[in-house]
Design an enzyme around this catalytic site. Structure first.
Site, PDB file in Angstrom:
ATOM      1  N   GLU A 138     -18.233 -12.523 -10.759  1.00 12.45           N
ATOM      2  CA  GLU A 138     -17.447 -12.234 -11.951  1.00 12.45           C
ATOM      3  C   GLU A 138     -16.928 -13.457 -12.706  1.00 12.45           C
ATOM      4  OE1 GLU A 138     -17.107  -9.490 -13.418  1.00 12.45           O
ATOM      5  OE2 GLU A 138     -15.625 -10.121 -14.890  1.00 12.45           O
TER       6      GLU A 138
ATOM      7  N   GLU B 220     -10.294 -30.863  -9.741  1.00 11.40           N
ATOM      8  CA  GLU B 220     -11.005 -32.015  -9.172  1.00 11.40           C
ATOM      9  C   GLU B 220     -12.082 -31.540  -8.196  1.00 11.40           C
ATOM     10  OE1 GLU B 220      -7.658 -31.850  -9.448  1.00 11.40           O
ATOM     11  OE2 GLU B 220      -7.459 -33.303 -11.089  1.00 11.40           O
TER      12      GLU B 220
ATOM     13  N   GLN C 295      -4.019 -12.215  -0.978  1.00  7.49           N
ATOM     14  CA  GLN C 295      -5.115 -13.044  -0.450  1.00  7.49           C
ATOM     15  C   GLN C 295      -4.584 -14.075   0.533  1.00  7.49           C
ATOM     16  OE1 GLN C 295      -6.503 -16.026  -3.198  1.00  7.49           O
ATOM     17  NE2 GLN C 295      -8.618 -15.828  -2.532  1.00  7.49           N
ATOM     18  N   GLY C 296      -4.998 -13.999   1.780  1.00  9.31           N
ATOM     19  CA  GLY C 296      -4.538 -14.959   2.785  1.00  9.31           C
ATOM     20  C   GLY C 296      -5.570 -16.033   3.053  1.00  9.31           C
TER      21      GLY C 296
END
Lengths: 377, 390, 377, 390
Positions: B244, B377, B126-127
């Protein structure tokens, strides 16, 4: 009441700070880490010359008669700098054990340690003993001219750099003994490994190690009492080390919050980050108070006062330093969990020291035991 | 109200459990019994085993190659998976780019990519994050400039998990530098063997290599690798965040870890008894179990809501926050309850209980759990907006 | 798995919600509080007509055979509205105790309670027993034609509104007994007082109370077992009550944060307040999950499963509701600690219910005991 | 470093302890043994007793009527005061308006007011907060308009502790409605018997009456009651915030409360033993004691710094935060460890241990500890500014 350092202490503190700033660095630490080394003989000599080995020992063995606070001053600087040199584990801890054992042969060995010419390591804990030095499965058998040792002492810090191992074992009659085992003894095997802060420890395997009777430094109740007292000294130093590491993390994290930008503003402008920092600051302040409390009140042979002081400090600081470490990583985000930045290394050091010779849980329980005994030991 | 599984679900559970018992490789189980993560070959081999069985892309509808399970079945599967000591599948293919492709992808993209994900043969990374775009993802700068039939990609991604194991990368790139931040972002599929891609490892404080920096220098990506249209990247990224949720709380693995901790305490002698004799240690475990029960039943409620086809709102957003906090609390208890046995690092031989020797790895690894995928956060900021109607 | 209410349950929940909205209010609550009253006979009749007294009891005694979840639905609404009517303590708790004891005389009494014509109160705990109903100093002596009771039962909730007190006592041989003591019995004195949530309890002083042998409803192990099981039912209801109160506090606090301005902005715009609210929201969500878990899994005579389910829920919710209550007061600031606003009253209700029949500490320990017994009782 | 009291300090401690033993009224001690607060007559009577001895205005320099003690002596005095079961003196006179007057007041103001404070004969309250100016004090609206030799005061104060006991009130009022918020505020002394002042009680959730609303309608205050000059109110208020920090952490009272809790547990039977036999109860107490030790030694450091004449920065600002959190934690433990004995409210007769019956009062009362004098959140904002150099 006075929390000021004496002039001598200020000098000691300054020199420790300056020495480490000059001779130690994060790059050096990382190189040692990847090389599997936690010792440097030239630094050891330099530290000895600075008087760090002799510092807290009696003048009668060549020491300077320094106090527990003196030890803490150095320990704090070591923690602040991530330094893994085995000063505590190869000089102070074995030295104090020998001092508290107090026999002539122990004093002779202590003189060598104080002089920086010998290094020791305390081999007291075992795998089935948790933090209790009284739980000893290692056996010593005595024959006419000497003794034999059988057993395994566990997670012996600094063992691979020691000339002599101070091994606790029990005789057939259950009596505890402290035995000086030279690192060259036949039947002695060290299985060395890295520990969480990047320093080194060993499983010490004693397969019928044969030694002359003179190798027995002490026997009886004094052995376990001396180990406990030496561990208390170590814990006072460890508290200072945790303070040094936590303070360094706080400082770096404040700086990061001041400069790192996200959403077009510094992350320090977010109120939640601000309050995290304030919590960390307060914890560090409170920890410092208990470091000095432990340094002063823990420097006594009276075991009730000493245990309560040390356990109060360690119980508090091991929790608060871990909180500071965790929040520091969280505020740093991704970069905080990498080997690239020092924050992650401080995190590991804090993890290590927080449970070295007893975590919060252990020390709260020991505190409770002190209270139940009502000042008696 | 009813908390019991149906007869069919119980039969499914038995089937899954038996299959895991027979098919989880001993080496994989041994690692997870000691709290260690699999290496590349073990992970990919295991995913292929699942793929052959048709149980890798478990969240997918049947028409795209998934088993077409209900949310409850997926939950049961995950429970049994963890219980058997098998690692979760890498999410990048099956949980992330797969659903994106069958939802937003072209027919060609589906045809080209889905099969390899379902079978476990093609691995993805994942970029998203960049050095100056962590929490503030919308500020990302990696540029994709149209040049004929290609985009030319230049920039740098960071925190790219398993980039060094991956065949493909799905990337958020900026295709329009002028419009408002979110609007100029597109979702691009990049073959990791394309010239101009350089991977540099980032070593984590658990002592392992999971993360990478990925540098793109004039990397030419065919325009057919754009998913959806230009500027849709942010929409797709948001879709993924709310997709999901049945396993996001990590309940299955936390359950297993607590069981493992109990066993470790029972297996570790202390004097004439064992560590489990310590009432304060037992209390610490009990408090973790109680917290886990709260998370587990909240997760059940989310699963049940999913079954009813209800949307997932702030109710389930807390799952990630509480789930990651609990994972951290469990590993911290593991480290601390082991005493000095937890302080060893690179010993090959056990020092007492070997599982305690390795607790530090998972503890350190999981520090990232409250950071990745949006820090806790940031998650709280998002929930607060919903609560306050902002 | 299904967390949906049945149609009947939805009706019950709606009617409870509407009835309380119409017939109860904060002003009414405050008036009762200042008058030292926690009961209203017309509301009691209305609740009986709504079927709340008969709800969870077997059809054989005139009940509706409702479930523990049904009880929780009403309890949640009572908590949400600060209602101090002694439904739980004068109907459900004594009724369930009688149901679990199961003797014929107990069933006859239960039928009156289910019909709303009689009110009971469980007098099981004593001042030296903490939460343990097995620690009984109250004595029962048997003579030919009857029994006599001596002792003090402590903090008996709803006693002053009860027609009959269900008193636990021990015979000379140590056997436990459950005795039905009419509120009019000679030698019975109630010392009444307000308790923390604004409802009422009493010290029940038994000074040689003389009763016929038929007053003994049960004897032997079943007595303590039934008390424990009845307390578990009460705790499932208490969890729901805590959920109702905590949810109401969260709702009011969200609204306050949305509207209260300081420094020219709403206080809900401060990130720290936002995160407090998120923490409160998550705690309330998690508590709700365990409320239903306890309602379903706690509705079983199997004591191992039941105790674990109830103690899990109570241990969690008593902590989280207290956290929600504390943060609600903190966010409200000064107005939160006054009698003027309902927030402070919810705060007291949560304090009360969090430790009614066992606080977190008690239930974590009971959970541990369940684990140690490994599913056996 | 040295943590011991000097010989002189130890002698002082003995002297103070003996005096308290002889002079604390039995009724006052009985109340505090049960965790209850004194009523007006007891409080004022006790302050007059202290005043006669010269030990009421303990923080004041000798030239203004104080005993001229060192910070350590004041700390010892406070320890012994709490230990003896005596309440702290009301702060409004001795800790607040007194120091303001001897620092900023005119010769006439000093002459008129200081003696009555030192003797305990004149009682004060503080008119700061307003309904819409709680945390944001600078937005206060109560107006003082000059009319000849008087200010005419109109407005409303709220949360005014002991207004119904007070002879005088020191108020922040707005004398200039035009300039920037803080600049238009002045510090005014108001005689509570002046016509136009109405006091309405606010009942607190501990069941008592401490707080009030105070309404000012055309209240005429002589101009000589202005302290300093017009517009100096904010400066004076800030001065007060950083004044006197040796007792702000509440260490003395927390020490006493923990000792009281231990005694309560030992005095409360449970079966054949007592509540103190419960290892988990003992652990809870031990953890409170450890937290208190951290606070106590931090307080010592602040006292020592005061002795050295060092300024008090962020180091001591944490004392209020930690001190109030700990006070709340101790009372919560008291309430919870009492079981059902802590649930009784208005019983006159003891239900088991009477001290447990009254724990709820202090617990509820102390909810305000993290709110008044600037909420702990505001305190943290202030410290954060210092830490981040904002």
């Amino acid at each position: 009441m006075d929390f000021r350092l004496s002039d001598d202490q200020r000098l000691l503190d300054d020199s420790a700070s300056k020495y480490l700033a000059g001779q130690y660095s994060f790059d050096l630490y990382r190189k040692q880490l990847s090389d599997g080394i936690a010792f440097d003989s030239s630094r050891w000599s330099a530290m000895a010359e600075l008087g760090w080995m002799a510092l807290p020992f009696p003048e009668s063995v060549g020491g300077f008669g320094g106090s527990l606070v003196d030890i803490q001053l150095i320990a704090r600087r070591l923690g602040e700098r991530l330094c893994t040199d085995p000063w505590l584990t190869c000089a102070i801890l074995p030295g104090k054990l020998l001092e508290f054992v107090g026999t002539d042969s122990a004093k002779r060995l202590l003189a060598d340690i104080a002089a920086g010419t010998a290094r020791g390591a305390m081999a007291a804990l075992e795998t089935n003993g948790h933090y209790d030095p009284g739980l000893i499965a290692t056996r010593v058998t005595e024959s006419g001219d000497g003794i034999r040792l059988h057993g395994i002492k566990s997670v012996v810090f600094g063992a691979e750099y020691a000339h002599v191992l101070l091994v606790t074992a029990r005789a057939q009659n259950g009596e505890a003994m402290l035995v000086a085992v030279p690192s060259t003894a036949d039947g002695l095997t060290l299985n060395n490994y890295r520990v969480v802060d990047g320093s080194r420890a060993s499983e010490v395997v004693l397969s019928g190690v044969r030694l002359p009777a003179s190798a027995v430094l002490a026997r009886g109740r004094v052995v376990i009492d001396a180990v406990k007292r030496a561990m208390d000294v170590a814990n006072a130093a460890i508290c200072a080390d945790l303070l040094g590491a936590a303070s360094a993390m706080l400082k770096r994290t404040q700086e990061y919050a001041r400069t790192r930008k996200q959403f077009g503003v510094t992350i320090g402008s977010f109120q939640v980050i601000q309050h995290y920092l304030v919590d960390m600051f307060i914890e560090t302040q409170q920890s410092e108070s208990l470091v000095w409390m432990a340094g002063i009140l823990g420097d006594t042979p009276d075991c009730a006062d000493r245990e309560q002081a040390i356990s109060t400090a360690k119980a508090y600081i091991s929790r608060s330093a871990v909180l500071v470490a965790q929040k520091s990583v969280q505020i740093h985000g991704g970069i905080g969990v990498t080997e690239e930045l020092d924050i992650g290394h401080y995190f590991r050091r804090v993890t290590h020291h927080a449970q070295l010779f007893g975590d919060r849980d252990h020390h709260v329980q020991r505190y409770m035991a002190c209270q139940q005994r009502d000042g008696k030991c | 109200m009813n908390l019991e599984f149906t007869v069919e679900e119980l039969a499914f559970q038995r089937e899954v459990r038996e299959w895991f018992t027979e098919n989880v490789p001993a080496s994989l189980k041994a690692r997870s019994d000691n709290g260690q993560m699999p290496d590349k070959d073990e992970q990919h081999g295991w995913e292929q085993t699942l793929g052959k069985k048709g149980w890798l892309a478990v969240g997918w509808p049947a028409q795209h190659g998934g088993p077409g399970w209900t949310a409850t079945q997926r939950y049961i599967f995950d429970l049994e998976r963890a219980r058997a000591g098998a690692p979760p599948a890498s999410p990048f293919g099956v949980s992330m780019v797969g659903p994106v492709l069958y939802t937003f992808g072209s027919a060609d993209q589906k045809k080209r990519h889905l099969t390899g994900i379902v079978s476990g043969d093609v691995h993805w990374c994942q970029g998203y994050s960049e050095p100056n775009s962590g929490s503030d993802l919308a500020s990302l700068k990696t540029a994709a400039v149209r040049d004929g039939d290609h985009y030319v990609v230049n920039g740098q991604k960071i925190w790219t998990t398993q980039a060094h194991w991956a065949d493909w990368c799905f990337c958020l790139v900026r295709t329009d530098p002028v419009v408002k931040q979110q609007q100029g972002i597109s979702f691009l599929l990049i073959d990791m063997s394309t010239p101009g891609i350089e991977i540099r490892p980032i070593h984590s404080i658990d002592g392992h290599h999971h993360l990478n920096e990925v540098y793109f220098t004039d990397v030419r990506v065919p325009v057919e690798n754009l998913v959806g249209s230009e500027g849709m990247g942010w929409t797709i990224a948001k879709f993924l965040l709310t997709h999901e949720r049945t396993t996001i709380a990590g309940v299955a693995d936390s359950k297993r870890e607590i069981e493992r901790l109990k066993q470790m305490l029972k297996d570790t002698k202390q004097g004439s008894g064992c560590r489990w004799d310590d009432a304060f240690a037992r209390r610490r475990v009990a408090e973790l179990e109680i917290d886990l029960a709260a998370l587990e039943y909240t997760n059940f409620r989310t699963v049940a809501a999913t079954e009813e086809g209800k949307g997932l709102g702030a109710e389930s957003s807390g799952l990630k926050i509480k789930g990651t906090e609990l994972q951290q609390a469990i590993t911290q208890a593991m480290v601390e309850l082991g005493g000095h046995l937890s302080l060893t690092w690179d010993n090959d031989e056990p020092v007492g209980n070997f599982a305690f020797n390795r607790t530090r790895e998972r503890y350190n690894f999981l520090r990232a759990a409250t950071i990745y995928g949006g820090t806790n956060e940031i998650q709280k900021n998002v929930i607060a907006k919903m609560l306050l109607g902002l």
